[in-house]
Design a protein around this motif. Structure first.
Motif, PDB file in Angstrom:
ATOM      1  N   ARG A   3       0.848  -1.186   0.000  1.00 38.09           N
ATOM      2  CA  ARG A   3       0.000   0.000   0.000  1.00 38.09           C
ATOM      3  C   ARG A   3       0.882   1.234   0.000  1.00 38.09           C
ATOM      4  N   ALA A   4       0.357   2.328  -0.511  1.00 41.15           N
ATOM      5  CA  ALA A   4       1.115   3.572  -0.508  1.00 41.15           C
ATOM      6  C   ALA A   4       1.420   3.986   0.927  1.00 41.15           C
ATOM      7  N   ARG A   5       2.632   4.436   1.171  1.00 38.08           N
ATOM      8  CA  ARG A   5       3.123   4.945   2.449  1.00 38.08           C
ATOM      9  C   ARG A   5       3.122   3.913   3.564  1.00 38.08           C
ATOM     10  N   GLY A   6       2.825   2.692   3.250  1.00 36.41           N
ATOM     11  CA  GLY A   6       2.881   1.649   4.249  1.00 36.41           C
ATOM     12  C   GLY A   6       3.107   0.322   3.565  1.00 36.41           C
ATOM     13  N   LEU A   7       3.509  -0.642   4.313  1.00 40.10           N
ATOM     14  CA  LEU A   7       3.758  -1.953   3.751  1.00 40.10           C
ATOM     15  C   LEU A   7       3.032  -2.962   4.618  1.00 40.10           C
ATOM     16  N   ARG A   8       2.300  -3.844   3.997  1.00 37.25           N
ATOM     17  CA  ARG A   8       1.621  -4.897   4.736  1.00 37.25           C
ATOM     18  C   ARG A   8       2.039  -6.214   4.108  1.00 37.25           C
ATOM     19  N   VAL A   9       2.573  -7.100   4.910  1.00 39.00           N
ATOM     20  CA  VAL A   9       3.055  -8.383   4.425  1.00 39.00           C
ATOM     21  C   VAL A   9       2.266  -9.469   5.137  1.00 39.00           C
ATOM     22  N   VAL A  10       1.706 -10.387   4.385  1.00 39.02           N
ATOM     23  CA  VAL A  10       1.050 -11.549   4.976  1.00 39.02           C
ATOM     24  C   VAL A  10       1.703 -12.760   4.338  1.00 39.02           C
ATOM     25  N   GLU A  11       2.456 -13.509   5.142  1.00 38.79           N
ATOM     26  CA  GLU A  11       3.184 -14.655   4.611  1.00 38.79           C
ATOM     27  C   GLU A  11       3.207 -15.755   5.666  1.00 38.79           C
ATOM     28  N   ARG A  12       2.807 -16.927   5.287  1.00 37.73           N
ATOM     29  CA  ARG A  12       2.835 -18.093   6.175  1.00 37.73           C
ATOM     30  C   ARG A  12       2.190 -17.817   7.524  1.00 37.73           C
ATOM     31  N   GLY A  13       1.114 -17.069   7.512  1.00 32.85           N
ATOM     32  CA  GLY A  13       0.365 -16.842   8.742  1.00 32.85           C
ATOM     33  C   GLY A  13       0.873 -15.686   9.575  1.00 32.85           C
ATOM     34  N   LEU A  14       2.003 -15.071   9.229  1.00 37.30           N
ATOM     35  CA  LEU A  14       2.503 -13.927   9.975  1.00 37.30           C
ATOM     36  C   LEU A  14       1.904 -12.679   9.375  1.00 37.30           C
ATOM     37  N   ASP A  15       1.294 -11.882  10.186  1.00 37.18           N
ATOM     38  CA  ASP A  15       0.700 -10.639   9.731  1.00 37.18           C
ATOM     39  C   ASP A  15       1.543  -9.517  10.320  1.00 37.18           C
ATOM     40  N   PHE A  29       1.406 -16.051  17.572  1.00 33.68           N
ATOM     41  CA  PHE A  29       2.527 -15.920  18.484  1.00 33.68           C
ATOM     42  C   PHE A  29       3.220 -17.240  18.801  1.00 33.68           C
ATOM     43  N   LYS A  30       2.557 -18.353  18.605  1.00 35.43           N
ATOM     44  CA  LYS A  30       3.158 -19.647  18.945  1.00 35.43           C
ATOM     45  C   LYS A  30       3.970 -20.252  17.805  1.00 35.43           C
ATOM     46  N   ARG A  31       3.880 -19.667  16.625  1.00 36.69           N
ATOM     47  CA  ARG A  31       4.635 -20.176  15.471  1.00 36.69           C
ATOM     48  C   ARG A  31       6.120 -19.896  15.644  1.00 36.69           C
ATOM     49  N   PRO A  32       6.981 -20.723  15.055  1.00 41.49           N
ATOM     50  CA  PRO A  32       8.435 -20.480  15.147  1.00 41.49           C
ATOM     51  C   PRO A  32       8.817 -19.157  14.479  1.00 41.49           C
ATOM     52  N   ALA A  33       9.638 -18.381  15.185  1.00 43.58           N
ATOM     53  CA  ALA A  33      10.135 -17.113  14.648  1.00 43.58           C
ATOM     54  C   ALA A  33      11.610 -17.237  14.282  1.00 43.58           C
ATOM     55  N   LEU A  34      12.384 -17.871  15.148  1.00 40.99           N
ATOM     56  CA  LEU A  34      13.817 -18.055  14.942  1.00 40.99           C
ATOM     57  C   LEU A  34      14.145 -19.521  15.186  1.00 40.99           C
ATOM     58  N   VAL A  35      14.759 -20.160  14.204  1.00 38.46           N
ATOM     59  CA  VAL A  35      15.073 -21.583  14.312  1.00 38.46           C
ATOM     60  C   VAL A  35      16.510 -21.800  13.856  1.00 38.46           C
ATOM     61  N   GLY A  36      17.263 -22.567  14.615  1.00 40.68           N
ATOM     62  CA  GLY A  36      18.634 -22.912  14.256  1.00 40.68           C
ATOM     63  C   GLY A  36      18.948 -24.327  14.672  1.00 40.68           C
ATOM     64  N   ASP A  37      20.201 -24.709  14.555  1.00 38.42           N
ATOM     65  CA  ASP A  37      20.612 -26.070  14.912  1.00 38.42           C
ATOM     66  C   ASP A  37      20.347 -26.402  16.374  1.00 38.42           C
ATOM     67  N   ASN A  38      20.542 -25.410  17.259  1.00 41.70           N
ATOM     68  CA  ASN A  38      20.389 -25.693  18.686  1.00 41.70           C
ATOM     69  C   ASN A  38      19.433 -24.734  19.396  1.00 41.70           C
ATOM     70  N   PHE A  39      18.529 -24.126  18.645  1.00 40.12           N
ATOM     71  CA  PHE A  39      17.553 -23.237  19.273  1.00 40.12           C
ATOM     72  C   PHE A  39      16.290 -23.152  18.425  1.00 40.12           C
ATOM     73  N   GLU A  40      15.195 -22.821  19.098  1.00 44.01           N
ATOM     74  CA  GLU A  40      13.945 -22.489  18.427  1.00 44.01           C
ATOM     75  C   GLU A  40      13.167 -21.566  19.349  1.00 44.01           C
ATOM     76  N   TYR A  41      12.793 -20.421  18.819  1.00 49.06           N
ATOM     77  CA  TYR A  41      12.015 -19.439  19.565  1.00 49.06           C
ATOM     78  C   TYR A  41      10.737 -19.152  18.805  1.00 49.06           C
ATOM     79  N   SER A  42       9.623 -19.241  19.488  1.00 52.04           N
ATOM     80  CA  SER A  42       8.359 -18.822  18.887  1.00 52.04           C
ATOM     81  C   SER A  42       8.322 -17.288  18.912  1.00 52.04           C
ATOM     82  N   TYR A  43       7.354 -16.699  18.207  1.00 50.51           N
ATOM     83  CA  TYR A  43       7.189 -15.249  18.281  1.00 50.51           C
ATOM     84  C   TYR A  43       6.932 -14.822  19.720  1.00 50.51           C
ATOM     85  N   SER A  44       6.173 -15.623  20.452  1.00 51.86           N
ATOM     86  CA  SER A  44       5.883 -15.316  21.846  1.00 51.86           C
ATOM     87  C   SER A  44       7.164 -15.300  22.679  1.00 51.86           C
TER      88      SER A  44
END
Length: 195
Positions: A3-15, A29-44
């Motif tokens: 949208r003009a002057r703003g950006l709205r992204v909806v991808e894989r359930g993240l708004d 908030f419960k979906r994975p936000a950061l995932v690596g070999d030895n960690f996983e953090y949900s958005y929450s």
């Protein structure tokens, strides 16, 4: 969807909505936000840590927060926490020597220096002799592996477009590094250009 002057992204359930430099995570908030070999953090999980950092940073109202650590989720939590607290972030390459780090700290004068345990000794050496010594925060101690902190359902980072987001230092191959100041508007333009 753009949208003009703003950006709205909806991808894989993240708004995610960005309008006039307001960043807000709205759903899933419960979906994975950061995932690596030895960690996983949900958005929450991530937001709880960011809000914890913001609350602690806000108590001292720093103008600048330096982050001297390897790339990790903890680095990200400190970045967003500093922004939420109204600070400008100064990233310092994790491979920098004590002398290189001291130069950046002397030039930028952050009130807080976040580092990981691997860089603690270098950070302590870097602040020796500085007239304005930042408080050192060890990220692993700042963000324990488990947190019981709750996050706000309406978490926002609200900053003016003209606010400084980052001061990034050049490599200094032909002399001392120079701080390049990036506003939130600069970052928005970069994101929009690659979107």
């Amino acid at each position: 969807t753009h949208r003009a002057r703003g950006l709205r992204v909806v991808e894989r359930g993240l708004d995610c909505e960005i309008q006039t430099m307001k960043i807000r995570l709205l759903k899933n908030f419960k979906r994975p936000a950061l995932v690596g070999d030895n960690f996983e953090y949900s958005y929450s999980d991530a937001l709880a840590r960011v809000e914890k950092a913001a609350g602690i940073f806000a108590k001292s109202a720093p103008k600048h927060v330096a982050i001297f650590a390897e790339n990790s989720p903890l680095w990200t939590f400190a970045l967003y926490g500093a922004w939420q607290a109204g600070a400008t972030v100064i990233p310092i390459d994790a491979k920098s020597s004590a002398e290189e780090t001291r130069f950046i700290l002397s030039d930028a004068t952050p009130q807080i220096l976040c580092c990981d345990r691997g860089n603690l000794e270098t950070a302590q050496a870097a602040i020796e002799g500085l007239s304005e010594k930042p408080d050192i925060v060890v990220l692993e101690d700042f963000f324990p592996s488990e947190t019981d902190a709750a996050h706000s359902e309406n978490f926002e980072v609200v900053r003016e477009e003209s606010d400084l987001a980052l001061i990034v230092y050049t490599s200094g191959t032909t002399g001392n590094p120079k701080g390049v100041m990036l506003t939130f508007e600069n970052m928005y333009a970069n994101m929009k250009a690659v979107a």
